[in-house]
Design an enzyme around this catalytic site. Structure first.
Site, PDB file in Angstrom:
ATOM      1  N   HIS A 194      93.628  99.988   8.708  1.00  0.00           N
ATOM      2  CA  HIS A 194      92.609  98.665   8.912  1.00  0.00           C
ATOM      3  C   HIS A 194      92.178  98.852   9.718  1.00  0.00           C
ATOM      4  O   HIS A 194      90.995  97.277   9.978  1.00  0.00           O
ATOM      5  CB  HIS A 194      93.847  97.360   8.802  1.00  0.00           C
ATOM      6  CG  HIS A 194      95.055  97.146   7.437  1.00  0.00           C
ATOM      7  ND1 HIS A 194      94.390  96.635   6.435  1.00  0.00           N
ATOM      8  CD2 HIS A 194      96.008  97.371   7.941  1.00  0.00           C
ATOM      9  CE1 HIS A 194      94.969  96.749   5.612  1.00  0.00           C
ATOM     10  NE2 HIS A 194      96.650  97.001   6.359  1.00  0.00           N
ATOM     11  N   LYS A 227      81.112  91.592  14.718  1.00  0.00           N
ATOM     12  CA  LYS A 227      81.955  90.313  13.674  1.00  0.00           C
ATOM     13  C   LYS A 227      79.815  89.602  13.856  1.00  0.00           C
ATOM     14  O   LYS A 227      79.448  89.164  12.426  1.00  0.00           O
ATOM     15  CB  LYS A 227      81.970  89.389  13.316  1.00  0.00           C
ATOM     16  CG  LYS A 227      83.417  90.297  12.407  1.00  0.00           C
ATOM     17  CD  LYS A 227      84.971  89.073  12.540  1.00  0.00           C
ATOM     18  CE  LYS A 227      86.165  89.906  12.578  1.00  0.00           C
ATOM     19  NZ  LYS A 227      86.441  90.581  11.277  1.00  0.00           N
ATOM     20  N   THR A 231      88.309  90.422   4.003  1.00  0.00           N
ATOM     21  CA  THR A 231      88.532  89.641   2.414  1.00  0.00           C
ATOM     22  C   THR A 231      87.633  88.339   2.789  1.00  0.00           C
ATOM     23  O   THR A 231      87.969  87.285   1.425  1.00  0.00           O
ATOM     24  CB  THR A 231      90.602  89.197   2.844  1.00  0.00           C
ATOM     25  OG1 THR A 231      90.288  88.595   3.761  1.00  0.00           O
ATOM     26  CG2 THR A 231      90.552  90.573   2.167  1.00  0.00           C
ATOM     27  N   LYS A 278      86.663  85.820  -0.801  1.00  0.00           N
ATOM     28  CA  LYS A 278      87.599  83.644  -1.072  1.00  0.00           C
ATOM     29  C   LYS A 278      86.113  82.990  -1.252  1.00  0.00           C
ATOM     30  O   LYS A 278      86.098  82.721  -1.911  1.00  0.00           O
ATOM     31  CB  LYS A 278      88.144  83.603   0.330  1.00  0.00           C
ATOM     32  CG  LYS A 278      89.401  84.322   0.496  1.00  0.00           C
ATOM     33  CD  LYS A 278      90.389  84.068   1.954  1.00  0.00           C
ATOM     34  CE  LYS A 278      91.338  84.584   2.078  1.00  0.00           C
ATOM     35  NZ  LYS A 278      91.524  85.049   3.362  1.00  0.00           N
ATOM     36  N   LYS A 303      85.840  83.406  10.539  1.00  0.00           N
ATOM     37  CA  LYS A 303      86.642  84.603  10.309  1.00  0.00           C
ATOM     38  C   LYS A 303      86.677  85.098  11.971  1.00  0.00           C
ATOM     39  O   LYS A 303      86.439  84.134  13.066  1.00  0.00           O
ATOM     40  CB  LYS A 303      86.011  85.622  10.153  1.00  0.00           C
ATOM     41  CG  LYS A 303      84.188  86.276  10.771  1.00  0.00           C
ATOM     42  CD  LYS A 303      83.894  87.224  10.082  1.00  0.00           C
ATOM     43  CE  LYS A 303      82.791  86.952   8.744  1.00  0.00           C
ATOM     44  NZ  LYS A 303      83.541  87.934   8.061  1.00  0.00           N
ATOM     45  N   ARG A 304      87.655  85.357  12.704  1.00  0.00           N
ATOM     46  CA  ARG A 304      87.677  85.851  13.715  1.00  0.00           C
ATOM     47  C   ARG A 304      86.848  86.067  14.874  1.00  0.00           C
ATOM     48  O   ARG A 304      85.747  86.911  14.188  1.00  0.00           O
ATOM     49  CB  ARG A 304      88.436  87.002  14.598  1.00  0.00           C
ATOM     50  CG  ARG A 304      90.404  86.574  14.266  1.00  0.00           C
ATOM     51  CD  ARG A 304      90.458  85.404  14.945  1.00  0.00           C
ATOM     52  NE  ARG A 304      90.954  86.150  16.477  1.00  0.00           N
ATOM     53  CZ  ARG A 304      91.989  85.917  17.137  1.00  0.00           C
ATOM     54  NH1 ARG A 304      93.424  86.086  16.237  1.00  0.00           N
ATOM     55  NH2 ARG A 304      92.234  86.970  18.083  1.00  0.00           N
TER      56      ARG A 304
END
Ligand code: 26Y
Length: 815
Positions: free
Chosen positions: A364, A558, A661, A665, A552-553
């Site tokens: 992952h 990111k 993911t 959504k 998100k985290r």
């Protein structure tokens, strides 16, 4: 037995009777006297009554059929709340709503009484939760295996703009969905010494394992209910408990009593809390213990059950599959070897064949610092027998490599499971598994060409891709029921069980009435979120603004920092550039937790809140920009947030996000992706095309080439790009307070994630979004196209692929 849709009127009376009775049995009081929490527990208990019969039947059926069963081993399962989805899956929701109303209870009010089971950090844990939902809903014989942490992921509070972590004592009032199974407990051995000794007259050396500590692993089973079918699978969560006999208590010395108390404290720590880090593999002993603890308990109980019901151990891999979710459960490989060789006396070669035909591994992450490695000393100290087995696996593996590639010692080093005093868990997982997969096409390619390239050279046929997915039952049907109903109107309800049908919504993307209805639902969800924000953040936002959301985290890769720097840029222009206009106001939402020790991430949160504070209170800009930090983002908040988005921020540095993911959504709820060509964004783009998402920034190969050639210089970017320079200077000139550390981070890391390099492209991407949003008809059409083409990102598709290509299992009808 097919699922029988029961008549609401018929089931209503039964439900009511059971509910009233259950409330009395549980609390010995009248319903009217119960607290909300007690009412919730009574409802959950009734739901369990509709579950257990099928649970028993499911297990019996698997035993009768003697079909292969899969065990999905994961150190995290980020379940969220289960009441609503369980009610939907059992088709009890409407009837229960009526019953409760008759009793003057509002179903919507009691959902919040359920603790949000936060047994995970983020993507990986939530994926595991979506997967078990799909397994049950597809009638597949597949279960989850994990840890029952006493404390889940911390609760995030924002105080003076800063993240504060509060322990998540989620079990305080009990957990309605779990069943303790003390009769299924097993012992796990830790520590001590293991060695081989010669025995006179015996040819083979004999294993001695002594001085170890026994820990009792007690399973807590949570039923996993399929959507409108009769399958109920099991999520088995292991709890560490002391294993001792108190009968000798009276004879113990004080020192012995102290020792036992120490032992008890030590054991209780094992499943005490979830590690709140999904970034740094920091080599903590307790973490390794957690990993081995649930792996050993799980593998032991699986093999024990198999041996009781089968004669031939060689059939094991025909009947059992163990899926290793990232490397955290990779000790499943040596643990299986240990059980087969030490406990059942198999020859090494036979045990190895069985093991490597049973285990499959999913990777992952490719961030180097998140790849698990354990110091040999620590590994050996905690798991001496397992270490011996890893050494032997490695010895035999490298022997084969040297035979096949004589003289290539460089290759041997790259492949060695033990290298430079460390055990490389990904290497162990690859060698011990028959299948290795990544979680999006681009990620699986990067594994083959970069992260695991030497293994790809040696085992090309093991490698495959399984693009992630999300359960549309939670993320669409449950979270956005109005949208689900619009789809029902066009397609009948069949798409709910056969998500491929969702594609047919493409036939309606030019239907003005349908688009109008979509708009109405989107506005309703935006209104819900705006209301929440007014009460939690005390900020009023206009629902005809663009809702631009990144949840998100918090991670450097990111690039939440790029997002907030862009907002600073936009605000500057609004203030200083008379020609600049924002035809549509924008609300920027952020949400996400930072690992407690991750300084840059925490400073990013502080910056977001500082910018929010200034901009939200600047009346001169007429509310054209608002910035909202959503405190304590998690599964439940996500259920409100994803349906409310117009724009989905998916802006990781290309090559870094394995899949993502959240992007799926958002898409499924009709948001337009503003993203880089990274992870599953690439496949979202493939589904909807350039017209229905906005792609920007460096591509993965460009990023990788900069890393390899070292020809990027952050200072150059600062010096030559005025947009960049202005906002960077504002980190330190007091505009928002002092964020020198973020400035230094960008420079000292040489802008490791290309925030500055991608900055202008990001500005343009935002401008493109605003342009498109102004044509509301076209925007709505895009939104509909996204919904219509999101079916491929249902975890039902993903799990079907796992079942067919990796696990070799089929749906089982529960009669
Ligand atoms: C070893 C420890 C520090 C560690 C703990 C948790 C390392 C990694 C993790 C979790 C990683 C994770 O959540 N990865 C995410 O998996 C998702 C599901 O496949 C992907 O969508 C997402 O891109 C990836 O970052």
């Amino acid at each position: 037995m097919a699922f029988i849709e029961r008549d609401i009127d018929e089931i209503k009376d039964e439900l009511k009777e059971r509910f009233i009775l259950t409330s009395k049995i549980l609390y010995g009081r009248e319903l009217s006297e119960l607290s909300q929490n007690e009412v919730y527990n009574a409802v959950a208990a009734v739901v369990k009554q509709y579950t257990t019969e099928n649970w028993i039947k499911t297990n019996k059926q698997y035993a009768i059929n003697d079909n292969k069963q899969i065990y999905y081993f994961s150190i995290e399962f980020l379940l969220g709340r289960l009441l609503n989805t369980n009610l939907i899956n059992l088709d009890l929701k409407n009837a229960l709503k009526i019953v409760l109303k008759e009793l003057d209870v509002k179903l919507d009010d009691i959902y919040n009484e359920e603790p949000d089971a936060g047994l995970g950090n983020g993507g990986l844990g939530r994926l595991a939760a979506c997967f078990i939902d799909s397994m049950a809903s597809l009638s597949l014989p597949a279960h989850g295996c994990g840890l029952r942490y006493q404390y889940g992921l911390f609760e995030q509070k924002i105080i003076n703009g800063t993240q504060i972590e509060i322990p998540d004592n989620w079990l305080r009032d009990g957990y309605a969905w779990e069943f303790r199974k003390p009769n299924k407990a097993v012992n796990v051995r830790i520590g001590g010494h293991a060695y081989m000794k010669e025995v006179p007259g015996e040819e083979n050396l004999q294993l001695v394992y002594e001085g170890y500590t026994d820990i009792m692993a007690v399973p807590y089973d949570v039923p996993v209910i399929g959507y409108k079918n009769t399958t109920v699978n099991t999520l088995r969560l292991w709890n560490a408990e002391v294993n001792m006999d108190f009968s000798d208590y009276g004879t113990l010395t004080q020192e012995e009593i102290n020792q036992r108390q120490e032992y008890r404290r030590w054991v209780n720590r094992i499943t005490e809390y979830l590690y709140p880090d999904d970034r740094l593999s920091d080599g903590k002993k307790l973490r390794l213990l957690q990993e081995y603890f649930f792996v050993s308990a799980g593998v032991q109980s699986i093999i024990r059950h198999f041996m009781r019901t089968h004669d031939n151990v060689y059939d094991l891999s025909d009947k059992i599959g163990i899926h290793i979710n990232d490397t955290h459960p990779a000790t499943a490989v040596p643990e299986m070897m240990r059980i087969l060789v030490d406990d059942y006396g198999l020859e090494w070669e036979d045990a190895w064949d069985i093991t490597t035909q049973t285990c499959a591994y999913t990777n992952h992450t490719i961030l180097p610092e998140a790849l698990e490695k354990w110091d040999v000393g620590l590994f050996k100290e905690m798991l001496p027998r397992i270490y011996m087995i890893v050494e032997e696996i490695n010895r035999r593996f490298l022997e084969g490599i040297r035979k096949k590639y004589p003289g290539d010692e460089a290759l041997v080093r790259e492949l060695s499971i033990i290298e430079n005093g460390q055990v490389h868990m990904a290497r162990l997982a690859v060698v011990g598994s028959y299948s290795v997969n990544g979680v999006a096409k681009i990620h699986s390619d990067i594994l083959k060409t970069s992260t695991l390239k030497y293994f790809y050279k040696v085992f090309p046929r093991k490698f495959n891709n399984k693009t992630n997915g999300i359960t549309h039952r939670r993320w669409l049907i449950s979270a956005n029921n109005d949208l689900a109903h619009l789809i029902d109107d066009k397609l009948t309800r069949e798409w709910r069980q056969n998500i491929k049908l969702l594609k047919k919504i493409n036939n309606y993307v030019d239907d003005p009435d349908f688009l109008k209805a979509i708009k109405k639902v989107k506005r309703a969800r935006k209104r819900d979120l705006a209301k929440y924000v007014l009460s939690h953040n005390k900020v009023r936002v206009k629902i005809d603004s663009i809702f631009d959301i990144q949840v998100k985290r918090i991670h450097s890769y990111k690039r939440q920092l790029m997002n907030i720097l862009h907002i600073m840029y936009q605000y500057n222009r609004l203030k200083n550039d008379p020609d600049y206009d924002m035809p549509v106001p924008v609300v920027y939402f952020f949400g996400g937790k930072a690992a407690p020790g991750y300084y840059t991430a925490k400073e990013t949160i502080r910056l977001i809140n500082a910018v929010a504070d200034k901009i939200n209170n600047d009346e001169s800009i007429n509310g054209k920009i608002k910035v909202i930090f959503l405190e304590n983002f998690g599964v439940s908040l996500g259920e409100m947030v994803y349906p409310a988005a117009d724009v989905s921020e998916q802006i990781s540095t290309a090559s870094k996000e394995a899949s993502g993911t959240g992007n799926m959504k958002f898409m499924m709820n009709g948001a337009i992706t503003l993203g880089t060509m990274d992870g599953a964004n690439v496949e979202i783009h493939e589904q909807v095309g350039d017209d229905n998402c906005v792609i920007f920034g460096l591509r993965a190969d460009e990023v990788i080439s900069y890393y390899e050639n070292g020809n990027y210089n952050a200072w150059d970017e600062y010096n030559t790009n005025e947009n960049v320079r202005t906002v960077m200077n504002q980190l330190t000139d007091g505009t928002y307070g002092n964020f020198q550390t973020l400035f230094d981070y960008l420079i000292n890391s040489n802008d490791e994630f290309f925030i500055l390099k991608d900055f202008n492209a990001y500005i343009e991407a935002h401008e493109e979004i605003v342009r498109r949003y102004q044509d509301q008809d076209a925007w709505l059409r895009s939104s509909a196209v996204n919904i219509a083409n999101s079916g491929i990102f249902s975890s039902d598709r993903t799990i079907t692929e796992y079942a067919e290509d990796i696990w070799d299992i089929e749906p089982v009808e529960i009669k």
